[in-house]
Design a protein around this motif. Sequence first.
Motif, PDB file in Angstrom:
ATOM      1  N   THR A  59       0.829  -1.209   0.000  1.00 34.95           N
ATOM      2  CA  THR A  59       0.000   0.000   0.000  1.00 34.95           C
ATOM      3  C   THR A  59       0.860   1.255   0.000  1.00 34.95           C
ATOM      4  O   THR A  59       0.454   2.288  -0.545  1.00 34.95           O
ATOM      5  CB  THR A  59      -0.981  -0.011   1.186  1.00 34.95           C
ATOM      6  N   ALA A  60       2.063   1.195   0.593  1.00 31.36           N
ATOM      7  CA  ALA A  60       2.955   2.352   0.553  1.00 31.36           C
ATOM      8  C   ALA A  60       3.407   2.639  -0.868  1.00 31.36           C
ATOM      9  O   ALA A  60       3.415   3.797  -1.314  1.00 31.36           O
ATOM     10  CB  ALA A  60       4.167   2.116   1.463  1.00 31.36           C
ATOM     11  N   ALA A  61       3.767   1.599  -1.602  1.00 34.90           N
ATOM     12  CA  ALA A  61       4.281   1.788  -2.953  1.00 34.90           C
ATOM     13  C   ALA A  61       3.174   2.072  -3.964  1.00 34.90           C
ATOM     14  O   ALA A  61       3.211   3.079  -4.680  1.00 34.90           O
ATOM     15  CB  ALA A  61       5.073   0.553  -3.381  1.00 34.90           C
ATOM     16  N   PHE A  62       2.175   1.209  -4.011  1.00 37.56           N
ATOM     17  CA  PHE A  62       1.182   1.300  -5.080  1.00 37.56           C
ATOM     18  C   PHE A  62      -0.049   2.121  -4.697  1.00 37.56           C
ATOM     19  O   PHE A  62      -0.863   2.433  -5.553  1.00 37.56           O
ATOM     20  CB  PHE A  62       0.800  -0.101  -5.534  1.00 37.56           C
ATOM     21  N   ALA A  96       8.056  -5.535  -9.891  1.00 35.73           N
ATOM     22  CA  ALA A  96       6.816  -4.821 -10.187  1.00 35.73           C
ATOM     23  C   ALA A  96       6.934  -3.335  -9.872  1.00 35.73           C
ATOM     24  O   ALA A  96       6.448  -2.478 -10.628  1.00 35.73           O
ATOM     25  CB  ALA A  96       5.662  -5.439  -9.394  1.00 35.73           C
ATOM     26  N   ALA A  97       7.577  -3.014  -8.749  1.00 34.53           N
ATOM     27  CA  ALA A  97       7.733  -1.613  -8.366  1.00 34.53           C
ATOM     28  C   ALA A  97       8.579  -0.863  -9.385  1.00 34.53           C
ATOM     29  O   ALA A  97       8.241   0.268  -9.784  1.00 34.53           O
ATOM     30  CB  ALA A  97       8.357  -1.524  -6.978  1.00 34.53           C
ATOM     31  N   GLU A  98       9.655  -1.471  -9.829  1.00 33.98           N
ATOM     32  CA  GLU A  98      10.532  -0.789 -10.785  1.00 33.98           C
ATOM     33  C   GLU A  98       9.861  -0.640 -12.145  1.00 33.98           C
ATOM     34  O   GLU A  98      10.074   0.368 -12.834  1.00 33.98           O
ATOM     35  CB  GLU A  98      11.856  -1.540 -10.883  1.00 33.98           C
ATOM     36  N   ARG A  99       9.036  -1.598 -12.523  1.00 32.61           N
ATOM     37  CA  ARG A  99       8.264  -1.438 -13.769  1.00 32.61           C
ATOM     38  C   ARG A  99       7.314  -0.250 -13.660  1.00 32.61           C
ATOM     39  O   ARG A  99       6.992   0.399 -14.673  1.00 32.61           O
ATOM     40  CB  ARG A  99       7.474  -2.709 -14.082  1.00 32.61           C
ATOM     41  N   GLY A 101       8.018   2.445 -12.118  1.00 32.29           N
ATOM     42  CA  GLY A 101       8.805   3.661 -11.954  1.00 32.29           C
ATOM     43  C   GLY A 101       9.098   4.013 -10.508  1.00 32.29           C
ATOM     44  O   GLY A 101       9.454   5.162 -10.202  1.00 32.29           O
ATOM     45  N   LEU A 102       8.971   3.040  -9.602  1.00 32.47           N
ATOM     46  CA  LEU A 102       9.200   3.276  -8.181  1.00 32.47           C
ATOM     47  C   LEU A 102      10.553   2.722  -7.750  1.00 32.47           C
ATOM     48  O   LEU A 102      11.042   1.748  -8.315  1.00 32.47           O
ATOM     49  CB  LEU A 102       8.094   2.615  -7.349  1.00 32.47           C
ATOM     50  N   VAL A 103      11.134   3.345  -6.734  1.00 33.28           N
ATOM     51  CA  VAL A 103      12.380   2.852  -6.162  1.00 33.28           C
ATOM     52  C   VAL A 103      12.045   1.803  -5.112  1.00 33.28           C
ATOM     53  O   VAL A 103      11.221   2.036  -4.224  1.00 33.28           O
ATOM     54  CB  VAL A 103      13.192   3.988  -5.513  1.00 33.28           C
ATOM     55  N   ALA A 104      12.680   0.639  -5.206  1.00 38.04           N
ATOM     56  CA  ALA A 104      12.449  -0.447  -4.241  1.00 38.04           C
ATOM     57  C   ALA A 104      13.774  -1.130  -3.955  1.00 38.04           C
ATOM     58  O   ALA A 104      14.438  -1.612  -4.878  1.00 38.04           O
ATOM     59  CB  ALA A 104      11.435  -1.451  -4.793  1.00 38.04           C
ATOM     60  N   GLN A 105      14.151  -1.163  -2.703  1.00 38.59           N
ATOM     61  CA  GLN A 105      15.403  -1.789  -2.299  1.00 38.59           C
ATOM     62  C   GLN A 105      15.125  -2.901  -1.296  1.00 38.59           C
ATOM     63  O   GLN A 105      14.353  -2.713  -0.346  1.00 38.59           O
ATOM     64  CB  GLN A 105      16.338  -0.757  -1.663  1.00 38.59           C
ATOM     65  N   ASN A 106      15.746  -4.062  -1.505  1.00 29.84           N
ATOM     66  CA  ASN A 106      15.595  -5.197  -0.602  1.00 29.84           C
ATOM     67  C   ASN A 106      16.908  -5.485   0.118  1.00 29.84           C
ATOM     68  O   ASN A 106      17.973  -5.461  -0.500  1.00 29.84           O
ATOM     69  CB  ASN A 106      15.199  -6.461  -1.380  1.00 29.84           C
ATOM     70  N   PHE A 107      16.809  -5.756   1.406  1.00 33.88           N
ATOM     71  CA  PHE A 107      17.949  -6.252   2.166  1.00 33.88           C
ATOM     72  C   PHE A 107      17.555  -7.588   2.797  1.00 33.88           C
ATOM     73  O   PHE A 107      16.615  -7.638   3.590  1.00 33.88           O
ATOM     74  CB  PHE A 107      18.361  -5.261   3.265  1.00 33.88           C
ATOM     75  N   ASN A 108      18.253  -8.642   2.406  1.00 34.89           N
ATOM     76  CA  ASN A 108      18.000  -9.943   3.005  1.00 34.89           C
ATOM     77  C   ASN A 108      18.940 -10.069   4.200  1.00 34.89           C
ATOM     78  O   ASN A 108      20.072 -10.556   4.089  1.00 34.89           O
ATOM     79  CB  ASN A 108      18.253 -11.065   1.999  1.00 34.89           C
ATOM     80  N   ALA A 109      18.494  -9.589   5.345  1.00 32.13           N
ATOM     81  CA  ALA A 109      19.375  -9.475   6.505  1.00 32.13           C
ATOM     82  C   ALA A 109      18.571  -9.577   7.790  1.00 32.13           C
ATOM     83  O   ALA A 109      17.363  -9.338   7.812  1.00 32.13           O
ATOM     84  CB  ALA A 109      20.130  -8.147   6.457  1.00 32.13           C
ATOM     85  N   ASN A 110      19.259  -9.899   8.869  1.00 30.96           N
ATOM     86  CA  ASN A 110      18.659 -10.008  10.195  1.00 30.96           C
ATOM     87  C   ASN A 110      18.423  -8.612  10.760  1.00 30.96           C
ATOM     88  O   ASN A 110      19.375  -7.878  11.045  1.00 30.96           O
ATOM     89  CB  ASN A 110      19.598 -10.809  11.098  1.00 30.96           C
TER      90      ASN A 110
END
Length: 396
Positions: A59-62, A96-99, A101-110
């Motif tokens: 909901t924040a992104a789209f 989907a976010a980048e398609r 035109g949105l910035v989306a960053q993932n961190f696979n971390a604890n």
Amino acid sequence: MQLSEKITGNVARAVNPHGLKRMMAQQIETVRQRGTYVGAKRALILGGSASYGLGSRLTAAFGQGATTISVGYARPPQGDFLGAAGWWNQVYFKQAAERAGLVAQNFNANAFLSSTKQLVIDYIRQRLDGPIDLLVYSVAAPKRVNPEDPDEVWRSVIKPIGAPVTDYSVDLEHEKLVTQTLAPATPEEVAATTHVMGGEDWELWVRALKAAGVLAPNCKTILFSYEGPVATAVIYHDGTLGQAKRAAEASARRLQALLSPNGGEALISVNRSATTKASAVIPGFSRYCLALLQAEQVSGTHETTVEHQDRLFRDMVYGRQRQVDDLGRLRPDTWELSAATQSQVAQLLPKITPATFTSDLPGYQQYRREFRQLSGFDVPGVSVDFDRAELNGLVY
């Protein structure tokens, strides 16, 4: 290769990436159909790979058009293992976010680690055009290392306090109802569960971001809780999980005092029950969910996690339709706890026993379908064939 679903007890051990991709598209469309609204510009979602954290990010992104950062902790594909559902959710969200035109960053971390906090702070400083104005804390984990003593590990438990409890739970692997008895938690287990699932780490995140100058003055931060009805109180509200939630509420009060002078806000949202991988192993909870889902089929009040989170943020966090209780907590769970719905649940629960349970129960069929879809199975129109070459070039 042909994908095969594997459920051990109530734990899913396989994924269908194609089904997860289809589910992601459906959730995005759910938000888009409701239109845009004014909210965050840059959101950090801690625990954004599934459930209410993922719903918040969607909901924040789209809905709000926000840049989103997510910290999730899920096993990536390795060898014959195709990866955890949360890993794929992050991948498909980013695509989907980048398609769009949105910035989306993932961190696979604890999220509990200080190094993860610094990693995120560095990213915000170096890559974003401004500070974070929404921080969502939706971390559910079985253990946490004491940040002041790396040799001490706190492990959370789901237990009653004071006396043992016997209740029924669904065994999804064998499709039957089973009886479980839980011994009461020790004081040490209560304390450990509070360390893991209370608000300590939430406070550490807010204070670290604020000290680093990457938290906007008007930042809103929110943590999700659950109250539930009398039927689940002895395990949830009055048990170790409830103690942890009371600690989180105390954290919210301290954070509110910290943020409010500059226009910020610290919120607790008491959300509705949901079919999640975590809730499936809470004794007694799954049986309650069967009755609830069956009652909601009649009333038409059921919400998926993304529908629930979109309503929460659209109407209550950023809108003018806040529903709060005497403790100041947001209460989007009022639909679930309405007198009409709970009356139906109370009538159904005594009828759902190991002797009477069948897989034909409408509530069970919906619960099992929702659980399977968390891993990408039982998604209409989706193939179970997968080419491992599809892993090539994926950016997490």
